[in-house]
Scaffold this active site. Structure first.
Site, short mmCIF file in Angstrom:
data_model
loop_
_atom_site.label_atom_id
_atom_site.label_comp_id
_atom_site.label_asym_id
_atom_site.label_seq_id
_atom_site.Cartn_x
_atom_site.Cartn_y
_atom_site.Cartn_z
N HIS A 1 10.89 5.36 4.35
CA HIS A 1 11.82 5.07 3.24
C HIS A 1 12.12 6.39 2.53
CE1 HIS A 1 12.84 3.59 -0.84
NE2 HIS A 1 13.15 2.44 -0.26
N LYS B 1 6.87 -6.08 -5.03
CA LYS B 1 6.93 -6.58 -3.64
C LYS B 1 5.72 -7.47 -3.35
CE LYS B 1 9.24 -2.41 -1.98
NZ LYS B 1 10.67 -2.71 -1.87
N CYS C 1 17.67 2.30 2.34
CA CYS C 1 17.05 3.56 1.88
C CYS C 1 16.27 4.21 3.01
CB CYS C 1 16.16 3.35 0.66
SG CYS C 1 17.03 2.72 -0.74
N GLN D 1 5.33 -2.01 1.99
CA GLN D 1 5.66 -3.20 2.80
C GLN D 1 4.43 -3.83 3.43
OE1 GLN D 1 8.49 -4.58 2.67
NE2 GLN D 1 9.81 -2.95 1.92
N ASP E 1 1.91 4.89 2.69
CA ASP E 1 2.88 4.15 1.88
C ASP E 1 2.71 2.67 2.24
OD1 ASP E 1 5.07 2.74 1.03
OD2 ASP E 1 6.55 4.24 1.62
N1 7TS Z 1 8.25 2.65 0.65
C1 7TS Z 1 8.68 1.63 1.40
C2 7TS Z 1 8.18 1.48 2.81
C3 7TS Z 1 9.59 0.72 0.86
O1 7TS Z 1 10.01 -0.29 1.60
C4 7TS Z 1 10.05 0.89 -0.47
C5 7TS Z 1 11.07 -0.02 -1.08
C6 7TS Z 1 9.53 1.95 -1.21
C7 7TS Z 1 8.64 2.82 -0.62
C8 7TS Z 1 9.90 2.17 -2.64
O2 7TS Z 1 9.36 1.18 -3.42
P1 7TS Z 1 9.68 1.09 -4.99
O3 7TS Z 1 9.08 -0.19 -5.42
O4 7TS Z 1 9.07 2.26 -5.63
O5 7TS Z 1 11.18 1.09 -5.08
N2 7TS Z 1 11.87 -0.69 -0.15
C9 7TS Z 1 13.01 -1.38 -0.39
C10 7TS Z 1 13.71 -2.03 0.62
O6 7TS Z 1 13.37 -2.05 1.80
N3 7TS Z 1 14.80 -2.62 0.08
O7 7TS Z 1 14.80 -2.38 -1.25
C11 7TS Z 1 13.69 -1.61 -1.55
#
Ligand code: 7TS
Length: 435
Positions: free
Chosen positions: A141, A244, A382, A221, A218
């Site tokens: 990401h 999430k 992203c 997910q 990370d």
């Molecule tokens: N890493 C991964 C693997 C992610 O899927 C996401 C967000 C992030 C980092 C960032 O997370 P945040 O909570 O700090 O924004 N992924 C997604 C997505 O797949 N669609 O919208 C956000």
């Protein structure tokens, strides 16, 4: 039928979830799922972007504001003591959730993005110099790419990217060859958001450790869908986002090994992260507070605690198994449709199904699916380098949570057929869409 989620003797497609996992009872805990959109029952399949919230989580936040609202770590008065108690109890809950060795290793942050930025800035400031290398992968990401690019640019370090194969799996031989005495950190996703690949992170961590290189995972997910044990993995950092994990936005967690966190300078300066301040010298607070400058997201933390309780009451093993069942059913159904190409066909996958439709832009497909009540994400997720790797500008992504049902998988399949009908070209010219 041997699958635990299928009632014995039922045919595929007519299968019913078995009593071992009562998805309809679970759905009743999520008020938002009861609604209709565009006159159709909501089919929420955008869980990789953010998940929906159980009533107990909403109640926990409301109760905090109604009964206990005060700032933490600073009051002699009862409300502040109660707020602090609730806030710190969640730290212990997260420690147990990840099986961390100590609650000092649990840092509350805004989310995965901030967790990674914290490590890039703090670890990077102290331990990365000119000519050093950071290893990431081709399935990250943007939030696990850009902070490292920024660091490498500032420090004149080099960003190395582990390539992936056509199924969306890491090339581990290439990874092993990349590790060398200049490698300062490996930062890899547990589960890839655009592909669904579950990476062999234990192997990745062990390989890095043979070279004395720490590893950040990370877990954005992964934490909502798989059991995570940071001590068994022996990872050095692990990041995830509350929103999430059926919790609120604006709260997340960075796990870090105490030894490393101790050696790292603070990320931000301000209140709460200090022991004493004079204009001549400031003495920083102990872990974990050294990394928590300013008034934290108290309500969000309390909400996260409730969502962790909820998830644990369902059980992550059961969640993972049920989502695997949904993924298998959905994958098989999409494979049976003409004009559908699945992007991300790794052997080990979590509940993410990315695909493209011949001759139809993902945004158009997403719009038509929305009119059918089906919420999916259409775009680059992203993860633009992943799109480039597969030669597509975007994909349609259905991502599952444990409140999704087989009926919703069927609705997705019907929705895709509808999209294809709308965009079908006329048999005589093969160009226009009039039938
Ligand atoms: N890493 C991964 C693997 C992610 O899927 C996401 C967000 C992030 C980092 C960032 O997370 P945040 O909570 O700090 O924004 N992924 C997604 C997505 O797949 N669609 O919208 C956000």
């Amino acid at each position: 039928m041997s699958h635990p989620f299928l009632v014995a003797g039922t045919a595929r497609g007519r299968a019913k979830p078995a009593a071992t996992f009562d998805v309809h009872r679970i759905r009743a805990d999520f008020p938002i799922l009861q609604q209709r959109v565009h006159g159709k029952p909501l089919v929420y399949l955008d869980n990789a972007a953010t998940t929906q919230k159980p009533q107990v989580m909403l109640d926990a936040i409301r109760n905090y504001f109604v009964h206990d609202n005060a700032n933490v770590h600073r009051g002699v008065h009862l409300l502040s003591q109660r707020a602090t108690q609730h806030y710190e109890a969640v730290r212990v809950k997260v420690q147990r959730f990840l099986n961390a060795a100590s609650e000092k290793e649990i840092i509350f942050v805004r989310g995965t993005t901030e967790a990674i930025n914290l490590v890039a800035s703090s670890y990077g400031r102290r331990f990365v110099g000119a000519g050093d290398e950071i290893v990431i992968s081709a399935m990250e990401h943007h939030s696990n790419i850009v902070p490292w690019q920024m660091l490498c640019e500032e420090k004149e370090a080099r960003l190395r990217v582990v390539p992936i194969n056509d199924d969306g799996e890491l090339l581990l031989d290439e990874y092993a060859r990349m590790l060398n005495p200049r490698t300062r950190l490996v930062s890899i996703t547990h589960v890839a958001n655009a592909l669904g690949t579950v990476n062999p992170i234990k192997q990745i961590i062990d390989l890095a450790h043979r070279h004395g290189v720490p590893v950040l995972i990370d877990g954005a997910q992964a934490a909502p869908h798989l059991p995570v044990d940071v001590q068994a993995l022996d990872c050095d950092f692990y990041a995830f986002s509350g929103h999430k994990l059926f919790g609120p936005t604006g709260i997340g967690v960075l796990y870090g090994k105490e030894r490393l966190l101790e050696a790292m300078p603070p990320y931000q300066g301000g209140g709460d992260m200090i022991r004493s301040v004079t204009f001549e010298k400031t003495i920083f607070n102990d872990l974990p507070y050294k990394f928590e400058a300013g008034t934290p997201h108290i309500a969000g933390t309390i909400g996260l605690g409730a969502s962790i309780d909820y998830v644990q009451s369902v059980g992550l093993e059961a969640i993972a198994a049920y989502e695997q069942f949904l993924l298998r059913e959905a994958t098989e159904a999409l494979r049976g449709l003409p004009g559908v190409r699945i992007i991300g066909t790794a052997r080990e996958k979590a509940g993410v199904l990315s695909f493209v439709l011949d001759g139809i832009h993902p945004h158009d497909a997403g719009t038509i699916l929305d009119m059918e009540g089906i919420a999916v994400r259409a775009g680059h997720h992203c993860a633009q380098p992943v799109m480039d790797r597969f030669g597509v500008p975007a994909t349609i992504r259905a991502s599952f949570a444990f409140y999704n049902t087989l009926e919703e998988v069927d609705a997705l399949v019907r929705g895709i057929r509808k999209v294809q009908e709308v965009f079908a070209t006329c048999p005589s010219c093969g160009i226009c869409t009039s039938k």
